[in-house]
Design an enzyme around this catalytic site. Structure first.
Site, PDB file in Angstrom:
ATOM      1  N   GLY A   1       5.802  -2.315   3.590  1.00 49.08           N
ATOM      2  CA  GLY A   1       5.459  -2.924   4.863  1.00 49.08           C
ATOM      3  C   GLY A   1       6.131  -4.272   5.046  1.00 49.08           C
ATOM      4  N   ASP A   2       5.649  -5.046   6.036  1.00 54.27           N
ATOM      5  CA  ASP A   2       6.381  -6.289   6.337  1.00 54.27           C
ATOM      6  C   ASP A   2       6.271  -7.340   5.231  1.00 54.27           C
ATOM      7  OD1 ASP A   2       3.774  -6.822   6.958  1.00 54.27           O
ATOM      8  OD2 ASP A   2       4.146  -7.376   9.056  1.00 54.27           O
TER       9      ASP A   2
ATOM     10  N   ARG B   1       0.926  -4.981  -5.625  1.00 52.02           N
ATOM     11  CA  ARG B   1       1.059  -6.238  -4.887  1.00 52.02           C
ATOM     12  C   ARG B   1       1.247  -7.310  -5.950  1.00 52.02           C
ATOM     13  NH1 ARG B   1      -2.826  -3.515  -1.230  1.00 52.02           N
ATOM     14  NH2 ARG B   1      -1.676  -3.175   0.690  1.00 52.02           N
TER      15      ARG B   1
ATOM     16  N   ARG C   1      19.125  10.889  -3.926  1.00 53.77           N
ATOM     17  CA  ARG C   1      20.095  11.991  -3.869  1.00 53.77           C
ATOM     18  C   ARG C   1      21.293  11.644  -2.981  1.00 53.77           C
ATOM     19  NH1 ARG C   1      16.391  17.497  -4.447  1.00 53.77           N
ATOM     20  NH2 ARG C   1      15.827  17.083  -6.614  1.00 53.77           N
TER      21      ARG C   1
ATOM     22  N   GLY D   1       0.836  -1.209   0.000  1.00 54.13           N
ATOM     23  CA  GLY D   1       0.000   0.000   0.000  1.00 54.13           C
ATOM     24  C   GLY D   1       0.867   1.254   0.000  1.00 54.13           C
TER      25      GLY D   1
ATOM     26  N   ASP E   1       2.326  -1.058  11.791  1.00 53.16           N
ATOM     27  CA  ASP E   1       2.277  -2.425  12.333  1.00 53.16           C
ATOM     28  C   ASP E   1       3.588  -3.185  12.140  1.00 53.16           C
ATOM     29  OD1 ASP E   1       2.084  -2.557   9.587  1.00 53.16           O
ATOM     30  OD2 ASP E   1       0.517  -4.083   9.561  1.00 53.16           O
TER      31      ASP E   1
ATOM     32  N   THR F   1       4.332   2.280   5.688  1.00 44.39           N
ATOM     33  CA  THR F   1       2.935   1.836   5.766  1.00 44.39           C
ATOM     34  C   THR F   1       2.179   2.747   6.727  1.00 44.39           C
ATOM     35  OG1 THR F   1       1.432   0.118   6.598  1.00 44.39           O
ATOM     36  CG2 THR F   1       3.655   0.043   7.465  1.00 44.39           C
ATOM     37  N   ILE F   2       0.931   3.045   6.388  1.00 45.54           N
ATOM     38  CA  ILE F   2       0.132   3.883   7.294  1.00 45.54           C
ATOM     39  C   ILE F   2      -0.290   3.110   8.540  1.00 45.54           C
ATOM     40  CG2 ILE F   2      -0.747   5.332   5.407  1.00 45.54           C
ATOM     41  CD1 ILE F   2      -3.528   3.862   5.901  1.00 45.54           C
ATOM     42  N   ASP F   3      -0.106   1.785   8.539  1.00 42.24           N
ATOM     43  CA  ASP F   3      -0.667   0.950   9.609  1.00 42.24           C
ATOM     44  C   ASP F   3       0.154   0.945  10.907  1.00 42.24           C
ATOM     45  OD1 ASP F   3      -2.554   0.273   7.688  1.00 42.24           O
ATOM     46  OD2 ASP F   3      -1.579  -1.617   7.159  1.00 42.24           O
TER      47      ASP F   3
ATOM     48  N   GLN G   1      -7.473   8.111   3.653  1.00 43.16           N
ATOM     49  CA  GLN G   1      -6.425   8.108   4.690  1.00 43.16           C
ATOM     50  C   GLN G   1      -5.035   7.859   4.119  1.00 43.16           C
ATOM     51  OE1 GLN G   1      -8.217   5.743   8.345  1.00 43.16           O
ATOM     52  NE2 GLN G   1      -9.268   5.203   6.462  1.00 43.16           N
TER      53      GLN G   1
ATOM     54  N   ARG H   1      13.324  10.161  -2.828  1.00 44.85           N
ATOM     55  CA  ARG H   1      14.185  11.318  -3.123  1.00 44.85           C
ATOM     56  C   ARG H   1      15.476  11.253  -2.307  1.00 44.85           C
ATOM     57  NH1 ARG H   1      14.328  16.103  -0.226  1.00 44.85           N
ATOM     58  NH2 ARG H   1      14.803  18.046  -1.338  1.00 44.85           N
ATOM     59  N   ALA H   2      15.333  10.895  -1.024  1.00 45.86           N
ATOM     60  CA  ALA H   2      16.517  10.846  -0.150  1.00 45.86           C
ATOM     61  C   ALA H   2      17.457   9.708  -0.548  1.00 45.86           C
ATOM     62  CB  ALA H   2      16.077  10.697   1.303  1.00 45.86           C
TER      63      ALA H   2
ATOM     64  N   ARG I   1     -25.136   6.353  12.961  1.00 48.95           N
ATOM     65  CA  ARG I   1     -24.647   6.409  11.580  1.00 48.95           C
ATOM     66  C   ARG I   1     -23.241   5.824  11.499  1.00 48.95           C
ATOM     67  NH1 ARG I   1     -29.267   7.501  11.087  1.00 48.95           N
ATOM     68  NH2 ARG I   1     -30.235   9.290  10.031  1.00 48.95           N
TER      69      ARG I   1
ATOM     70  N   HIS J   1      -9.854   4.964   1.631  1.00 47.86           N
ATOM     71  CA  HIS J   1      -8.546   5.276   1.049  1.00 47.86           C
ATOM     72  C   HIS J   1      -8.139   6.732   1.144  1.00 47.86           C
ATOM     73  CE1 HIS J   1      -9.029   1.206  -0.493  1.00 47.86           C
ATOM     74  NE2 HIS J   1      -7.712   1.213  -0.634  1.00 47.86           N
TER      75      HIS J   1
ATOM     76  N   ARG K   1      -5.528  -2.396   8.561  1.00 48.22           N
ATOM     77  CA  ARG K   1      -5.486  -3.841   8.291  1.00 48.22           C
ATOM     78  C   ARG K   1      -5.759  -4.623   9.582  1.00 48.22           C
ATOM     79  NH1 ARG K   1      -2.304  -6.698   3.708  1.00 48.22           N
ATOM     80  NH2 ARG K   1      -1.649  -4.602   3.219  1.00 48.22           N
TER      81      ARG K   1
HETATM   82  P1  ADP Z   1       3.065  -4.566   2.672  1.00 46.19           P
HETATM   83  O1  ADP Z   1       4.462  -4.505   2.166  1.00 46.19           O
HETATM   84  O2  ADP Z   1       2.441  -3.213   2.816  1.00 46.19           O
HETATM   85  O3  ADP Z   1       2.930  -5.425   3.901  1.00 46.19           O
HETATM   86  P2  ADP Z   1       1.942  -6.725   1.076  1.00 46.19           P
HETATM   87  O4  ADP Z   1       1.790  -7.663   2.218  1.00 46.19           O
HETATM   88  O5  ADP Z   1       0.840  -6.646   0.076  1.00 46.19           O
HETATM   89  O6  ADP Z   1       2.174  -5.218   1.530  1.00 46.19           O
HETATM   90  O7  ADP Z   1       3.312  -7.119   0.330  1.00 46.19           O
HETATM   91  C1  ADP Z   1       3.758  -6.397  -0.787  1.00 46.19           C
HETATM   92  C2  ADP Z   1       4.388  -7.333  -1.781  1.00 46.19           C
HETATM   93  O8  ADP Z   1       5.547  -7.956  -1.207  1.00 46.19           O
HETATM   94  C3  ADP Z   1       3.530  -8.516  -2.225  1.00 46.19           C
HETATM   95  O9  ADP Z   1       2.644  -8.198  -3.256  1.00 46.19           O
HETATM   96  C4  ADP Z   1       4.569  -9.501  -2.725  1.00 46.19           C
HETATM   97  O10 ADP Z   1       5.000  -9.198  -4.034  1.00 46.19           O
HETATM   98  C5  ADP Z   1       5.710  -9.248  -1.750  1.00 46.19           C
HETATM   99  N1  ADP Z   1       5.653 -10.262  -0.693  1.00 46.19           N
HETATM  100  C6  ADP Z   1       4.791 -10.322   0.351  1.00 46.19           C
HETATM  101  N2  ADP Z   1       4.992 -11.442   1.079  1.00 46.19           N
HETATM  102  C7  ADP Z   1       5.985 -12.107   0.480  1.00 46.19           C
HETATM  103  C8  ADP Z   1       6.656 -13.353   0.739  1.00 46.19           C
HETATM  104  N3  ADP Z   1       6.331 -14.119   1.779  1.00 46.19           N
HETATM  105  N4  ADP Z   1       7.657 -13.732  -0.105  1.00 46.19           N
HETATM  106  C9  ADP Z   1       7.990 -12.949  -1.157  1.00 46.19           C
HETATM  107  N5  ADP Z   1       7.396 -11.786  -1.452  1.00 46.19           N
HETATM  108  C10 ADP Z   1       6.412 -11.356  -0.658  1.00 46.19           C
HETATM  109  O1  F6P Z   2      -1.530  -1.421   4.493  1.00 54.99           O
HETATM  110  C1  F6P Z   2      -2.150  -0.202   4.177  1.00 54.99           C
HETATM  111  C2  F6P Z   2      -3.622  -0.416   3.932  1.00 54.99           C
HETATM  112  O2  F6P Z   2      -4.204   0.832   3.612  1.00 54.99           O
HETATM  113  C3  F6P Z   2      -4.382  -1.081   5.084  1.00 54.99           C
HETATM  114  O3  F6P Z   2      -4.706  -0.173   6.112  1.00 54.99           O
HETATM  115  C4  F6P Z   2      -5.577  -1.632   4.363  1.00 54.99           C
HETATM  116  O4  F6P Z   2      -6.056  -2.781   5.023  1.00 54.99           O
HETATM  117  C5  F6P Z   2      -5.020  -2.016   3.012  1.00 54.99           C
HETATM  118  O5  F6P Z   2      -3.818  -1.291   2.839  1.00 54.99           O
HETATM  119  C6  F6P Z   2      -5.963  -1.723   1.871  1.00 54.99           C
HETATM  120  O6  F6P Z   2      -5.393  -2.209   0.712  1.00 54.99           O
HETATM  121  P1  F6P Z   2      -5.977  -1.907  -0.757  1.00 54.99           P
HETATM  122  O7  F6P Z   2      -5.517  -0.535  -1.131  1.00 54.99           O
HETATM  123  O8  F6P Z   2      -5.380  -2.960  -1.592  1.00 54.99           O
HETATM  124  O9  F6P Z   2      -7.462  -1.957  -0.652  1.00 54.99           O
END
Ligand code: ADP
Ligand code: F6P
Length: 325
Positions: free
Chosen positions: A107-108, A77, A30, A16, A134, A130-132, A257, A26-27, A249, A255, A176
């Site tokens: 992200g992770d 992704r 450069r 994301g 996490d 990542t905005i999360d 965010q 950029r950093a 409500r 998105h 997430r």
């Molecule tokens: P984020 O990096 O924000 O956690 P994702 O979980 O969607 O987002 O991971 C981003 C991309 O990193 C995935 O689309 C995939 O290409 C790669 N990736 C994620 N998990 C794995 C994994 N276990 N092994 C290899 N590549 C991965």
């Molecule tokens: O990881 C960032 C994030 O915005 C999460 O907060 C959310 O669950 C997910 O990505 C949404 O992903 P997508 O843009 O694929 O709907």
């Protein structure tokens, strides 16, 4: 240690998008160009890497990018990259383009991908984007500060109308499986309740009693910040309205965010992390994650970082509750 001398650094954003990713790109670029390295911008994360969608970045290509939301490199992704064949293809594209080192901003999930590129013999440094919020090894991730401020501003607006109509409002925020955006907004927006995956016990009767109690104490609104990991805000609103007789409500922020111009903190920390990543590669380090921990910029081995667990502060959750009397 890095396996070979650094000549060309590839940079990509993955997963994301997050405000501040451009400051990091950029950093990285450069800082690297300043040290005499060639920099290659890889489009659309690991998808663009496999497709060879790569262009050289010069200092002027980064002009006017620091204040922009999103990522100028695009992100994706990629399912193909999760396969050993995809990873081999990606490593071949790196070698064909002379890319000996890679900076991955994401992200992770993206870190797991970075690990795989390290296994393929590419020097790799990852930056948490990542905005999360996490990612366990770091107290800061690029984009969280902007996202939580965007959410806070939006929730203030919902609160105004909620008070005017004496309603219960459920506002769903992203994150997430994590509740950090919800917790921070819970405190910053003065919410009566937060529902986060880390602590929510699904006791709806307690929620209903709490809402009735809120209005009986003379409050003019009851704000519930609901984390995406709990979800189902619309149906929860219907059940609460039926059980309490109080108009309810649901608003899902979604998105919005993830967009917008990054905050000063996101521009500043992302810039430091980008430069730090290049310095790690220069020092011969690889398979590292840049982090901000206990008030300092630092770095961890990616394997070690991915094995860490993050917990939510019970004290912060309690403060949120205590402030809603
Ligand atoms: P984020 O990096 O924000 O956690 P994702 O979980 O969607 O987002 O991971 C981003 C991309 O990193 C995935 O689309 C995939 O290409 C790669 N990736 C994620 N998990 C794995 C994994 N276990 N092994 C290899 N590549 C991965
Ligand atoms: O990881 C960032 C994030 O915005 C999460 O907060 C959310 O669950 C997910 O990505 C949404 O992903 P997508 O843009 O694929 O709907």
């Amino acid at each position: 240690m890095a396996k070979k001398e650094i000549k060309t650094i590839g940079v990509l954003t993955s997963g994301g998008d997050a405000p501040g990713m451009n400051a990091a790109i950029r950093a990285v670029s450069r800082q690297a160009i300043g040290k005499g390295y060639k920099v290659m911008g890889i489009m659309r994360g690991y998808s663009g890497l496999i497709a060879g969608d790569i262009k050289q970045l010069h200092p002027r290509d980064l002009s006017d990018s620091i204040q922009k939301g999103g990522t100028i490199l695009g992100t994706a992704r990629s399912m193909e990259f999760k396969t050993p064949e995809g990873q081999k293809k990606a490593a071949k594209v790196c070698r064909d383009n002379g890319i000996d080192s890679l900076v991955v901003i994401g992200g992770d999930g993206s870190f797991k991908g970075a690990q795989k590129m390290s296994d393929q013999g590419i020097n790799v440094v990852a930056i948490p984007g990542t905005i999360d919020l996490d990612i366990a090894c770091t107290d800061y991730t690029i984009g969280f500060d902007t996202a939580v401020n965007t959410a806070m501003d939006a929730i203030d607006k919902v609160k105004d109308t909620s008070s005017s109509h004496q309603r219960c409002s459920i506002i769903e925020v992203m994150g997430r499986h994590a509740g950090y955006i919800a917790l921070w907004c819970g405190i910053a927006n003065g919410a009566e309740d937060i529902l986060i995956p880390e602590t929510y016990d699904y006791d709806e009767q307690r929620l209903v009693d709490n809402i009735i109690d809120t209005f009986s104490r003379g409050k003019r609104h009851h704000l519930i910040i609901n984390a995406e990991g709990i979800g189902h805000s619309a149906s929860l609103a219907r059940r609460i309205e039926a059980a309490t007789g109080i108009e309810t409500r649901a608003t899902i922020l979604g998105h919005m965010q993830r967009g917008g111009s990054p905050s000063c903190k996101d521009r500043m920390y992302a810039s430091i992390m980008g430069a730090y990543a290049v310095d790690l590669l220069t020092e011969g380090k690889t398979n590292r994650v840049v982090a901000y921990k206990n008030g300092e910029f630092t770095d961890f081995d990616i394997d070690e970082a991915l094995a860490m667990e993050k917990s939510i502060s019970e004290f912060e959750v309690q403060v949120c509750k205590n402030m809603s009397i």
